[in-house]
Write a protein that holds these residues in place. Sequence first.
Motif: not given
Lengths: 552, 370
Positions: A177-178, A180-188, A191-192, A196
Amino acid sequence: MSKRKGIKLDFWNVVTIVIVLVFAVFLVYPLFSLFLSGFRDAATGEYTLSNFAKFFSKKYYYRTLGHSFLVTTCTTILAVLIGAPLAYLTTAFKVKGKGLIDILVIISMLSPPFIGAYSWIVLGGRSGIITKFFANVFGIETPSIYGFGGILLVLTLKLYPYIYLYTCGALKKVDASLSEAAESLGCNAVRKVGTIVLPLIAPTILAGSLIVFMNALADFGTPMLIGEGYTVMPVLIYNEFISEMGGQANFAAALAVIMVVITAVMFLGQKYVVNKKSFTMSSLRPIQAKKIKGVPNVLMHIFIYLVVFLAIIPQITVIYTSFKATNGAIFVDGYSLDSYRSIFHSLGTAIRNTYLFGLIAIVIVIIVSMLIAYVTIRRKSWISNVIDSMTMFPYIIPGSVLGITLLLAFNKKPLLLSGTAFIIILAFVVRRLPYTLRSSAAILYQLSPSMEEAAISLGDSPLKTFFKVTAVMMMPGVMSGAILSWITIINELSASVILYTGSTRTMSVSIYTEVIRASYGTAAALSSILTLTTVVSLLIFFKVSGKKEVSL
Amino acid sequence: MSVAINVENVVKKYDDVTIIPDMSMRIKNGEFFTLLGPSGCGKTTLLRMIAGFNSIEGGEIKFDDQVINHISAHKRNIGMVFQNYAIFPHLTVRQNVEYGLKLRKMNKAEMKKKVDEILDVVKITDYQDRLPERLSGGQQQRVALARAIVIHPSVLLMDEPLSNLDAKLRVEMRTAIREVQKQVGITTVYVTHDQEEALAISDRIAVMKDGVIQQIGAPENIYTRPYNVFVSTFIGHSNCFHGTLHREKDGLYVVFGNGYKLLMNNLCEECKDGQKVMIAVRPEEFCLGSEGLKAEIRTRTFLGKYVNYDLRFTGDGPLAMDIEFSQDVGQAERIMQPGDKVLLKPNSQKINVFTEDGERSLIKDVKRYE
């Protein structure tokens, strides 16, 4: 007003005192005398800094320190650059043959340290298989395997598994989920990893890097065999010590002091950084391996297989050459069991010694680890804190330094131990205690004290409770560390090569001396036996524990 | 900024297993929409399809008119709150909240203003420089909410965000979430298996079972006029009876298994004389009377506002079953004892009548999709 409470001599107090005494005699006292002897003049016996002055004034000496740092730093960086991406790829994406890869990685990590050097010499040395092939077929001269490049190649392939296994362990604790949380905030995806994933596993990579650094810095066999003119500290210490054995070991002792100071600083520095940056993670839903397709998938598989294959080459070479027919020390065409016949004929003691000393050492390691773990965790006091700090010593004392330390301390009465089996076993125990000690402590932290309290409330004595309840429950954890202790004991070289005599030589030592004698056939046969023992031990461990991994 | 979500004939499969066979719904702009159902009903699967973490095997999901099937998650401009919060443990509270804004390359001053605002809205300004480890569950929840909202997402997705909190905090946080959502006015899709939570928080609820929507409607409609027996028993408690319809001069009656008759005036037109039906009566839809279903009180539970009774039917009716009846303490003339024999009269304006298989409501104007 004295507040004297009568000290009760219960079982655990006795254990605590005995452990302190044993450590004092076999660890603190030897180290202390090593330090003293480093500050003594060889001729007069007076205290002086001349040994250190000698080291730092002659280029021949101080450049070894530079060599050591350069090759060790490069090895660590390369090991991280290979190990960490490998771990990320095999965790985040579906890789064919992941199970086999893991086992091969563990085997390449747990093989005798100098097998790599010696195999690469057999392959790429002056008369090596690859060298000859390129020279005869293409007329090309391949780059020299000796020196800096060779050490770097061998150590990197030998040590990257530490980073790989550590990183895999850390990635398992990162909850999906960490990411996924980054992705949901717009992270490719790229960069993820940078913002993260990498920060989350950085403390673990750092801890792994330290292990790699310490191992590379302390390694004796590899630079000795493949380094040639490129001398590093452990080799210098060994040479100086062996050549000065007429009671003039002070210069070697001073070198050892320099090494210990460096490793101690590294160790404490790393501890400080990791403690400062640590955070706990627990994952309910670990990252799932995703399927990828096309060119990236192919490239990924090529990278992974290539690394794992390169790392396992030494084992393959060794096993292959052990079955080559030999004439004296030279390989000839055809296959035979000559090498094996020869080692059972002339080196039977070495084989016997390895298993005998190894078994005695591992039993001591297990008992001592469990007792120390119990005392330092369940019986906290200032004495147990002292014990706790003393258990750090094995981390920071390189093998060759430990060899010299023990030899200097125990070469006169009343503690004349040099040349005995006891001193070899002692070196084994001290060097390989940490693996089992750490796993024992880890499992004990997980066991609730209420279990013991229940047993005591039902009428068991504390002593009985320990052996009947606590020790039994600790066993699985203890064993996961003991397997590492055992495998690294039978492969131990850098301390035993200083401590052995004709009757106490082990297989590792024999392989080393055979390689020095250029008797590659017998060396290969001995190495194969060691590798086989390692693999069988691992397989038994996997079978019994039901796991497919070792905990570092 | 906020959008409507159109789910059109969406299919979800894992290899050969179909989780969602064919689903359609329209979530209005700015609405608080809840997916409710037992575990394994596909509600989280659907949410993750909207988020972009699950692939879509058929149909289309649109944000307003834009099909998003093939837009990857990080480009959908969604805010998501996870069940375990998924706070980045290596970043402070403030850094966590800033994370999404930094990716959007917002200038420093504006970012500071926005973060300050949202920290204030969710009331975590005091903890902004702490690492998440040192926060309680409720505080972590607020961080997760702030982090999701601060980026002004097109939709806010929440996956059982309260299930790890204790009961009291759960009630407090659901009020907080509702307030923040209305304040920001953002389309929200909320997943839960807790029916009380769903009733309390939602504008509309979709009740799901086995990947199929059973009913969509406002909380009060779902509760009072469930479309089928599953909905009526999953949301709140319903006592179910077999019965038949019987037409007499003054209208259509439902006849309970043991012969008790009740005149109904809100049945739909397809109802026929002699039709077999399923009758659902909620515990509070009975009253004690001089006529009704004969029952004997077995146990009672005093709950303050209400008394709940477990009863068993007596007499020789075909149904020998247990039912539940709630008595409003404020209205009750007397509180009864176990062993008391009573007559329970269902309220014909409140009870629900379904087809015999329980699949459809026979009450006038009950809609499946509102």
